[in-house]
Motif scaffolding. Structure first.
Motif, PDB file in Angstrom:
ATOM      1  N   TRP A  57       0.836  -1.192   0.000  1.00 25.54           N
ATOM      2  CA  TRP A  57       0.000   0.000   0.000  1.00 25.54           C
ATOM      3  C   TRP A  57       0.877   1.249   0.000  1.00 25.54           C
ATOM      4  O   TRP A  57       1.920   1.294   0.654  1.00 25.54           O
ATOM      5  N   GLU A  58       0.441   2.250  -0.737  1.00 24.56           N
ATOM      6  CA  GLU A  58       1.085   3.562  -0.761  1.00 24.56           C
ATOM      7  C   GLU A  58       0.039   4.617  -0.448  1.00 24.56           C
ATOM      8  O   GLU A  58      -1.160   4.421  -0.692  1.00 24.56           O
ATOM      9  N   CYS A  59       0.471   5.747   0.101  1.00 28.51           N
ATOM     10  CA  CYS A  59      -0.439   6.846   0.412  1.00 28.51           C
ATOM     11  C   CYS A  59       0.016   8.086  -0.355  1.00 28.51           C
ATOM     12  O   CYS A  59       1.180   8.500  -0.248  1.00 28.51           O
ATOM     13  N   ASP A  60      -0.876   8.669  -1.181  1.00 28.26           N
ATOM     14  CA  ASP A  60      -0.478   9.837  -1.965  1.00 28.26           C
ATOM     15  C   ASP A  60      -0.590  11.116  -1.139  1.00 28.26           C
ATOM     16  O   ASP A  60      -0.932  11.085   0.052  1.00 28.26           O
ATOM     17  N   ALA A  93      -4.955   9.480  -0.032  1.00 29.71           N
ATOM     18  CA  ALA A  93      -5.667   8.349  -0.618  1.00 29.71           C
ATOM     19  C   ALA A  93      -4.714   7.171  -0.790  1.00 29.71           C
ATOM     20  O   ALA A  93      -3.559   7.343  -1.178  1.00 29.71           O
ATOM     21  N   HIS A  94      -5.214   5.980  -0.513  1.00 34.38           N
ATOM     22  CA  HIS A  94      -4.385   4.785  -0.618  1.00 34.38           C
ATOM     23  C   HIS A  94      -4.353   4.265  -2.054  1.00 34.38           C
ATOM     24  O   HIS A  94      -5.359   4.273  -2.765  1.00 34.38           O
ATOM     25  N   LYS A  95      -3.180   3.807  -2.444  1.00 34.21           N
ATOM     26  CA  LYS A  95      -3.000   3.066  -3.680  1.00 34.21           C
ATOM     27  C   LYS A  95      -2.346   1.733  -3.322  1.00 34.21           C
ATOM     28  O   LYS A  95      -1.761   1.584  -2.256  1.00 34.21           O
ATOM     29  N   ALA A  96      -2.466   0.779  -4.227  1.00 36.31           N
ATOM     30  CA  ALA A  96      -1.881  -0.535  -3.968  1.00 36.31           C
ATOM     31  C   ALA A  96      -1.136  -1.011  -5.204  1.00 36.31           C
ATOM     32  O   ALA A  96      -1.638  -0.870  -6.333  1.00 36.31           O
ATOM     33  N   PHE A  97       0.060  -1.565  -4.986  1.00 39.57           N
ATOM     34  CA  PHE A  97       0.802  -2.157  -6.088  1.00 39.57           C
ATOM     35  C   PHE A  97       0.257  -3.552  -6.356  1.00 39.57           C
ATOM     36  O   PHE A  97       0.104  -4.362  -5.452  1.00 39.57           O
ATOM     37  N   ARG A  98      -0.056  -3.789  -7.631  1.00 38.36           N
ATOM     38  CA  ARG A  98      -0.590  -5.073  -8.058  1.00 38.36           C
ATOM     39  C   ARG A  98       0.294  -5.628  -9.169  1.00 38.36           C
ATOM     40  O   ARG A  98       1.245  -4.976  -9.592  1.00 38.36           O
ATOM     41  N   LEU A  99      -0.011  -6.801  -9.631  1.00 34.16           N
ATOM     42  CA  LEU A  99       0.776  -7.391 -10.706  1.00 34.16           C
ATOM     43  C   LEU A  99       0.576  -6.657 -12.033  1.00 34.16           C
ATOM     44  O   LEU A  99       1.302  -6.904 -12.992  1.00 34.16           O
ATOM     45  N   ASP A 100      -0.391  -5.743 -12.069  1.00 40.67           N
ATOM     46  CA  ASP A 100      -0.541  -4.889 -13.253  1.00 40.67           C
ATOM     47  C   ASP A 100      -0.205  -3.435 -12.933  1.00 40.67           C
ATOM     48  O   ASP A 100      -0.675  -2.516 -13.596  1.00 40.67           O
ATOM     49  N   GLY A 101       0.640  -3.223 -11.929  1.00 35.26           N
ATOM     50  CA  GLY A 101       1.117  -1.883 -11.621  1.00 35.26           C
ATOM     51  C   GLY A 101       0.446  -1.272 -10.398  1.00 35.26           C
ATOM     52  O   GLY A 101      -0.258  -1.945  -9.641  1.00 35.26           O
ATOM     53  N   LEU A 102       0.677   0.033 -10.217  1.00 33.26           N
ATOM     54  CA  LEU A 102       0.146   0.763  -9.069  1.00 33.26           C
ATOM     55  C   LEU A 102      -1.224   1.343  -9.421  1.00 33.26           C
ATOM     56  O   LEU A 102      -1.376   2.031 -10.433  1.00 33.26           O
ATOM     57  N   HIS A 103      -2.222   1.104  -8.555  1.00 31.31           N
ATOM     58  CA  HIS A 103      -3.595   1.525  -8.850  1.00 31.31           C
ATOM     59  C   HIS A 103      -4.265   2.049  -7.586  1.00 31.31           C
ATOM     60  O   HIS A 103      -3.890   1.666  -6.465  1.00 31.31           O
ATOM     61  N   PRO A 104      -5.291   2.911  -7.752  1.00 30.58           N
ATOM     62  CA  PRO A 104      -6.092   3.306  -6.590  1.00 30.58           C
ATOM     63  C   PRO A 104      -6.675   2.082  -5.914  1.00 30.58           C
ATOM     64  O   PRO A 104      -7.042   1.100  -6.569  1.00 30.58           O
ATOM     65  N   LEU A 105      -6.758   2.121  -4.609  1.00 24.26           N
ATOM     66  CA  LEU A 105      -7.241   0.986  -3.830  1.00 24.26           C
ATOM     67  C   LEU A 105      -8.722   0.742  -4.108  1.00 24.26           C
ATOM     68  O   LEU A 105      -9.532   1.674  -4.088  1.00 24.26           O
ATOM     69  N   HIS A 124      -2.355  -9.223   1.648  1.00 22.75           N
ATOM     70  CA  HIS A 124      -0.970  -8.972   2.060  1.00 22.75           C
ATOM     71  C   HIS A 124      -0.917  -8.403   3.477  1.00 22.75           C
ATOM     72  O   HIS A 124      -0.224  -7.430   3.758  1.00 22.75           O
ATOM     73  N   ILE A 125      -1.674  -9.057   4.377  1.00 29.06           N
ATOM     74  CA  ILE A 125      -1.579  -8.721   5.795  1.00 29.06           C
ATOM     75  C   ILE A 125      -1.032  -9.936   6.549  1.00 29.06           C
ATOM     76  O   ILE A 125      -1.255 -11.085   6.158  1.00 29.06           O
ATOM     77  N   SER A 126      -0.328  -9.663   7.624  1.00 30.19           N
ATOM     78  CA  SER A 126       0.239 -10.715   8.466  1.00 30.19           C
ATOM     79  C   SER A 126      -0.820 -11.247   9.432  1.00 30.19           C
ATOM     80  O   SER A 126      -1.901 -10.659   9.589  1.00 30.19           O
ATOM     81  N   LEU A 127      -0.491 -12.343  10.093  1.00 32.17           N
ATOM     82  CA  LEU A 127      -1.365 -12.825  11.171  1.00 32.17           C
ATOM     83  C   LEU A 127      -1.513 -11.755  12.236  1.00 32.17           C
ATOM     84  O   LEU A 127      -2.608 -11.559  12.784  1.00 32.17           O
TER      85      LEU A 127
END
Length: 392
Positions: free
Chosen positions: A223-226, A230-242, A250-253
């Protein structure tokens, strides 16, 4: 990253598995492709001798990709002969090798995603599809479905393939409880963040709070914050709005457990489900309602459908691996297989927690209700999410 391996290594290791446990031992006059490869591409099998350090796999520049592809072709050609075998022990090992390769199909994608996420240009593996604004009306409301109560049976009980850790099937006791009809969404997880979830130690296990502080964790992985917050998330098709309606991933226990603790303010008794609660609910489902690797690319969790008003389980399979609060330990009567393949699961039954259901990177035919995935509580580079449970 020490948990990840290069794409080239995955390609070689899966062929090494067939070469080592099948061709070397069961095909007459088979000759190893290269006597140095067992050292390079053994993963963790102590019985197979010394091996290259996992943390340094990314430093291997030779053999080249062309060399590895030639190795795979050599092994595949030899396997064609062995596939005609009528020996039950050989056929069982072949099935294990195929399911092992399916696991590495998923690891290949998640490891590539982690590597590409380190690049500030956020390169894409897949071409992007047009992004539509999230339709919150499409997300079914979180609804509680009462689970079985009393004595239930879990564990694999069928004629097909299963990993050794999925059995034996056995009885266990469930107390009154309910499971959420769907996984927690990105939008709901944003509420946890906005409410100071990562700054409040009361929600966290002691080890989890120490991890948050030492690693400076403030959001799920990727996750990135602009500048506007606003949060964005990196996906296998690039960085996109959440996408607020898609399952959080992609969260831990530690994060899953902290979210559940925070959510208990709204839903009294909210917690992580036990493995037995999850499996008991999932093993009788006739429709998987999930997004798997076999679906159209790019590989990413999809929003749950609002069909049926949210009164049925959604996405129990596919989209995101769901953390449970259960330790990965042997079932009553478990016995590891003889030989090196006995190291496949049994020796990892310490300090890890069970995840259920598969993810968007899992081949659909690979998953079943009894499947037991397992990771350490801080790990989150896999497509890991959470479905809440609560006491009744």
């Amino acid at each position: 990253m020490e948990d990840a391996s290069p794409a080239k290594w995955h390609l070689a290791h899966t062929s090494w598995f067939f070469e080592t446990f099948l061709l070397r031992d069961h095909l007459a006059d088979y000759a190893l492709y290269d006597a140095q490869y067992p050292f390079l591409f053994n993963s963790y099998y102590e019985a197979e001798g010394a091996r290259h350090s996992r943390a340094r796999r990314g430093m291997i520049t030779r053999p080249t990709l062309d060399d590895i592809l030639a190795y795979r072709a050599y092994v595949d050609t030899a396997m064609q002969q062995l596939l005609e075998s009528q020996d039950d022990a050989v056929l069982d090992l072949i099935a294990l090798g195929i399911h092992h390769e399916q696991q590495h199909q998923e690891l290949l994608l998640t490891d590539i995603k982690h590597l590409f996420a380190q690049n500030p240009l956020y390169p894409a593996v897949y071409a992007s599809k047009p992004q539509m604004a999230a339709d919150k009306s499409n997300r079914p409301p979180l609804h509680w479905i009462e689970g079985a109560n009393g004595i239930v049976e879990i564990g694999y009980d069928g004629d097909g393939f299963s990993f050794d850790c999925e059995g034996p099937r056995h009885q266990t006791i469930l107390t009154p409880h309910a499971l959420a009809n769907r996984p927690v969404s990105n939008g709901e997880y944003c509420e946890f963040i906005a409410d100071g979830g990562y700054q409040n130690p009361q929600y966290w296990l002691s080890d989890g709070w120490a991890w948050v502080q030492s690693e400076k964790i403030t959001a799920p992985l990727y996750w990135e914050c602009d500048e506007q917050g606003a949060h964005k998330a990196f996906r296998l098709d690039g960085l996109h709005p959440l996408d607020s309606t898609a399952p959080v991933t992609h969260i831990s226990l530690y994060e899953a457990d902290a979210f559940a603790s925070w959510a208990s303010k709204k839903w009294v008794g909210a917690r992580l489900p036990t493995e037995a609660e999850w499996e008991s609910a999932a093993q009788n489902l006739t429709n998987q309602h999930g997004n798997f690797l076999d679906a159209a690319k790019p590989v990413h969790p999809a929003s749950a459908s609002a069909a049926n008003g949210g009164t049925e389980f959604r996405q129990m399979f596919g989209d995101v691996w769901e953390w449970t609060g259960s330790a990965f330990r042997p079932y009553p009567g478990f016995r590891a297989s003889d030989g090196a393949v006995g190291e496949y699961n049994g020796k990892f039954m310490s300090g890890q927690f069970v995840l259920k259901g598969g993810s968007c990177a899992t081949p659909e035919g690979h998953i079943r209700a009894s499947y037991r995935n397992f990771f350490y509580p801080h790990q989150r580079w896999q497509f890991t999410g959470v479905r809440l449970a609560r006491d009744l």
